[in-house]
Design a protein around this motif. Structure first.
Motif, PDB file in Angstrom:
ATOM      1  N   MET A   1       8.763  30.178  37.604  1.00  0.00           N
ATOM      2  CA  MET A   1       8.363  30.724  38.896  1.00  0.00           C
ATOM      3  C   MET A   1       9.407  31.747  39.331  1.00  0.00           C
ATOM      4  O   MET A   1      10.604  31.495  39.273  1.00  0.00           O
ATOM      5  N   SER A   2       8.947  32.895  39.787  1.00  0.00           N
ATOM      6  CA  SER A   2       9.889  33.916  40.223  1.00  0.00           C
ATOM      7  C   SER A   2      10.340  33.633  41.650  1.00  0.00           C
ATOM      8  O   SER A   2       9.623  33.029  42.443  1.00  0.00           O
ATOM      9  N   THR A   3      11.543  34.056  41.920  1.00  0.00           N
ATOM     10  CA  THR A   3      12.093  33.865  43.256  1.00  0.00           C
ATOM     11  C   THR A   3      12.486  35.207  43.831  1.00  0.00           C
ATOM     12  O   THR A   3      12.620  36.201  43.113  1.00  0.00           O
ATOM     13  N   MET A   4      12.650  35.218  45.135  1.00  0.00           N
ATOM     14  CA  MET A   4      13.077  36.440  45.812  1.00  0.00           C
ATOM     15  C   MET A   4      14.056  36.077  46.905  1.00  0.00           C
ATOM     16  O   MET A   4      14.023  34.977  47.445  1.00  0.00           O
ATOM     17  N   ARG A   5      14.916  37.022  47.195  1.00  0.00           N
ATOM     18  CA  ARG A   5      15.869  36.842  48.286  1.00  0.00           C
ATOM     19  C   ARG A   5      15.191  37.171  49.600  1.00  0.00           C
ATOM     20  O   ARG A   5      14.094  37.710  49.647  1.00  0.00           O
ATOM     21  N   ILE A   6      15.890  36.891  50.678  1.00  0.00           N
ATOM     22  CA  ILE A   6      15.316  37.057  52.016  1.00  0.00           C
ATOM     23  C   ILE A   6      14.880  38.497  52.273  1.00  0.00           C
ATOM     24  O   ILE A   6      13.836  38.735  52.866  1.00  0.00           O
ATOM     25  N   SER A   7      15.669  39.465  51.816  1.00  0.00           N
ATOM     26  CA  SER A   7      15.307  40.871  52.049  1.00  0.00           C
ATOM     27  C   SER A   7      14.022  41.224  51.313  1.00  0.00           C
ATOM     28  O   SER A   7      13.186  41.974  51.836  1.00  0.00           O
ATOM     29  N   GLN A   8      13.840  40.676  50.117  1.00  0.00           N
ATOM     30  CA  GLN A   8      12.618  40.935  49.353  1.00  0.00           C
ATOM     31  C   GLN A   8      11.408  40.281  50.023  1.00  0.00           C
ATOM     32  O   GLN A   8      10.344  40.891  50.108  1.00  0.00           O
ATOM     33  N   LEU A   9      11.593  39.063  50.486  1.00  0.00           N
ATOM     34  CA  LEU A   9      10.498  38.381  51.183  1.00  0.00           C
ATOM     35  C   LEU A   9      10.147  39.112  52.472  1.00  0.00           C
ATOM     36  O   LEU A   9       8.967  39.275  52.800  1.00  0.00           O
ATOM     37  N   ALA A  10      11.152  39.567  53.175  1.00  0.00           N
ATOM     38  CA  ALA A  10      10.907  40.318  54.412  1.00  0.00           C
ATOM     39  C   ALA A  10      10.102  41.581  54.110  1.00  0.00           C
ATOM     40  O   ALA A  10       9.155  41.911  54.830  1.00  0.00           O
ATOM     41  N   MET A  11      10.453  42.275  53.054  1.00  0.00           N
ATOM     42  CA  MET A  11       9.739  43.496  52.697  1.00  0.00           C
ATOM     43  C   MET A  11       8.297  43.189  52.274  1.00  0.00           C
ATOM     44  O   MET A  11       7.369  43.859  52.706  1.00  0.00           O
ATOM     45  N   ARG A  12       8.106  42.165  51.470  1.00  0.00           N
ATOM     46  CA  ARG A  12       6.759  41.822  50.997  1.00  0.00           C
ATOM     47  C   ARG A  12       5.860  41.291  52.098  1.00  0.00           C
ATOM     48  O   ARG A  12       4.661  41.555  52.114  1.00  0.00           O
ATOM     49  N   SER A  13       6.437  40.531  53.019  1.00  0.00           N
ATOM     50  CA  SER A  13       5.615  39.877  54.044  1.00  0.00           C
ATOM     51  C   SER A  13       5.510  40.679  55.334  1.00  0.00           C
ATOM     52  O   SER A  13       4.621  40.438  56.143  1.00  0.00           O
ATOM     53  N   GLY A  14       6.450  41.593  55.550  1.00  0.00           N
ATOM     54  CA  GLY A  14       6.480  42.325  56.812  1.00  0.00           C
ATOM     55  C   GLY A  14       7.084  41.518  57.949  1.00  0.00           C
ATOM     56  O   GLY A  14       7.033  41.924  59.104  1.00  0.00           O
ATOM     57  N   VAL A  15       7.678  40.377  57.632  1.00  0.00           N
ATOM     58  CA  VAL A  15       8.310  39.520  58.629  1.00  0.00           C
ATOM     59  C   VAL A  15       9.815  39.800  58.570  1.00  0.00           C
ATOM     60  O   VAL A  15      10.413  39.717  57.496  1.00  0.00           O
ATOM     61  N   PRO A  16      10.431  40.122  59.697  1.00  0.00           N
ATOM     62  CA  PRO A  16      11.874  40.425  59.686  1.00  0.00           C
ATOM     63  C   PRO A  16      12.713  39.258  59.175  1.00  0.00           C
ATOM     64  O   PRO A  16      12.371  38.086  59.378  1.00  0.00           O
ATOM     65  N   ALA A  17      13.828  39.585  58.548  1.00  0.00           N
ATOM     66  CA  ALA A  17      14.723  38.559  58.001  1.00  0.00           C
ATOM     67  C   ALA A  17      15.211  37.617  59.095  1.00  0.00           C
ATOM     68  O   ALA A  17      15.369  36.412  58.851  1.00  0.00           O
ATOM     69  N   THR A  18      15.415  38.130  60.291  1.00  0.00           N
ATOM     70  CA  THR A  18      15.859  37.255  61.390  1.00  0.00           C
ATOM     71  C   THR A  18      14.813  36.193  61.687  1.00  0.00           C
ATOM     72  O   THR A  18      15.148  35.042  61.968  1.00  0.00           O
ATOM     73  N   THR A  19      13.545  36.575  61.627  1.00  0.00           N
ATOM     74  CA  THR A  19      12.457  35.616  61.855  1.00  0.00           C
ATOM     75  C   THR A  19      12.394  34.610  60.714  1.00  0.00           C
ATOM     76  O   THR A  19      12.170  33.417  60.951  1.00  0.00           O
ATOM     77  N   LEU A  20      12.604  35.078  59.489  1.00  0.00           N
ATOM     78  CA  LEU A  20      12.600  34.166  58.348  1.00  0.00           C
ATOM     79  C   LEU A  20      13.705  33.123  58.486  1.00  0.00           C
ATOM     80  O   LEU A  20      13.477  31.937  58.228  1.00  0.00           O
ATOM     81  N   ARG A  21      14.885  33.546  58.932  1.00  0.00           N
ATOM     82  CA  ARG A  21      15.975  32.592  59.146  1.00  0.00           C
ATOM     83  C   ARG A  21      15.608  31.591  60.246  1.00  0.00           C
ATOM     84  O   ARG A  21      15.881  30.397  60.137  1.00  0.00           O
ATOM     85  N   TYR A  41      13.417  32.257  47.804  1.00  0.00           N
ATOM     86  CA  TYR A  41      12.065  31.826  48.154  1.00  0.00           C
ATOM     87  C   TYR A  41      11.163  32.000  46.949  1.00  0.00           C
ATOM     88  O   TYR A  41      11.287  32.963  46.186  1.00  0.00           O
ATOM     89  N   GLY A  42      10.199  31.098  46.819  1.00  0.00           N
ATOM     90  CA  GLY A  42       9.200  31.213  45.777  1.00  0.00           C
ATOM     91  C   GLY A  42       8.042  32.085  46.245  1.00  0.00           C
ATOM     92  O   GLY A  42       7.964  32.485  47.413  1.00  0.00           O
ATOM     93  N   GLU A  43       7.139  32.369  45.327  1.00  0.00           N
ATOM     94  CA  GLU A  43       5.963  33.195  45.635  1.00  0.00           C
ATOM     95  C   GLU A  43       5.108  32.568  46.731  1.00  0.00           C
ATOM     96  O   GLU A  43       4.454  33.263  47.498  1.00  0.00           O
ATOM     97  N   ASP A  44       5.131  31.236  46.825  1.00  0.00           N
ATOM     98  CA  ASP A  44       4.321  30.549  47.835  1.00  0.00           C
ATOM     99  C   ASP A  44       4.777  30.859  49.260  1.00  0.00           C
ATOM    100  O   ASP A  44       4.027  30.649  50.217  1.00  0.00           O
ATOM    101  N   ALA A  45       5.987  31.379  49.415  1.00  0.00           N
ATOM    102  CA  ALA A  45       6.491  31.705  50.757  1.00  0.00           C
ATOM    103  C   ALA A  45       5.653  32.799  51.416  1.00  0.00           C
ATOM    104  O   ALA A  45       5.474  32.793  52.639  1.00  0.00           O
ATOM    105  N   VAL A  46       5.120  33.714  50.617  1.00  0.00           N
ATOM    106  CA  VAL A  46       4.285  34.794  51.176  1.00  0.00           C
ATOM    107  C   VAL A  46       3.011  34.196  51.780  1.00  0.00           C
ATOM    108  O   VAL A  46       2.623  34.547  52.902  1.00  0.00           O
TER     109      VAL A  46
END
Length: 158
Positions: A1-21, A41-46
């Motif tokens: 399973m691929s993982t992504m850091r918070i900045s990558q998840l923020a970019m993919r989801s459009g949700v700011p990193a502060t909100t993710l935290r 985060y895993g792909e399921d986070a999106v």
């Protein structure tokens, strides 16, 4: 399973990193940690974030979203649907109650504007004898204990 850091998840989801935290601290979005402490985060986070966003758009508070996420993670779609339906019906009832209150408040504001429009323009300062500080169309004046019968009353808001 691929993982992504918070900045990558923020970019993919459009949700700011502060909100993710914040979501992580609220228990809505679990994250793994690297040895250096970076969130992963895993792909399921999106999909999870899309679910959270949809629930927020329905007016659900974060506490209820957390409960619903538990059903979403472990239950069948029909269980999620049943749980969500009950919560949405409660939101409808609340929204309808608030709409009635807002309509009454709006009517009160309209009456206040109509009353203000009916008052003569005085060159003097507003004082206890000023009609605006007295009777409004929404409520007749209460009997006054003041000798001149001119006690101060405000325009009721609702």
């Amino acid at each position: 399973m691929s993982t992504m850091r918070i900045s990558q998840l923020a970019m993919r989801s459009g949700v700011p990193a502060t909100t993710l935290r914040f979501y992580e601290s609220a228990g809505l979005l679990p994250a793994e940690r690297t040895p250096a402490g970076y969130r992963l985060y895993g792909e399921d986070a999106v999909d999870r974030l899309a679910f959270i966003s949809a629930a927020k758009h329905l007016g659900l508070p974060l506490e209820e979203i957390a409960e619903l996420l538990g059903v979403w993670q472990t239950g069948a779609c029909q269980e999620v649907k049943a749980d969500l339906r009950e919560r949405v019906v409660a939101r409808i009832e609340e929204a309808e109650r608030r709409a009635v209150e807002l309509a009454a408040f709006t009517a009160s504001l309209h009456r206040a504007v109509e009353h203000l429009d009916e008052l003569p323009d005085r060159e003097d300062r507003c004082d206890p004898q000023c009609a605006f500080l007295g009777r409004t169309p929404a409520a007749p004046p209460a009997p006054s204990a003041h000798p001149e019968g001119a006690g101060r009353r405000s325009v009721p808001l609702a």
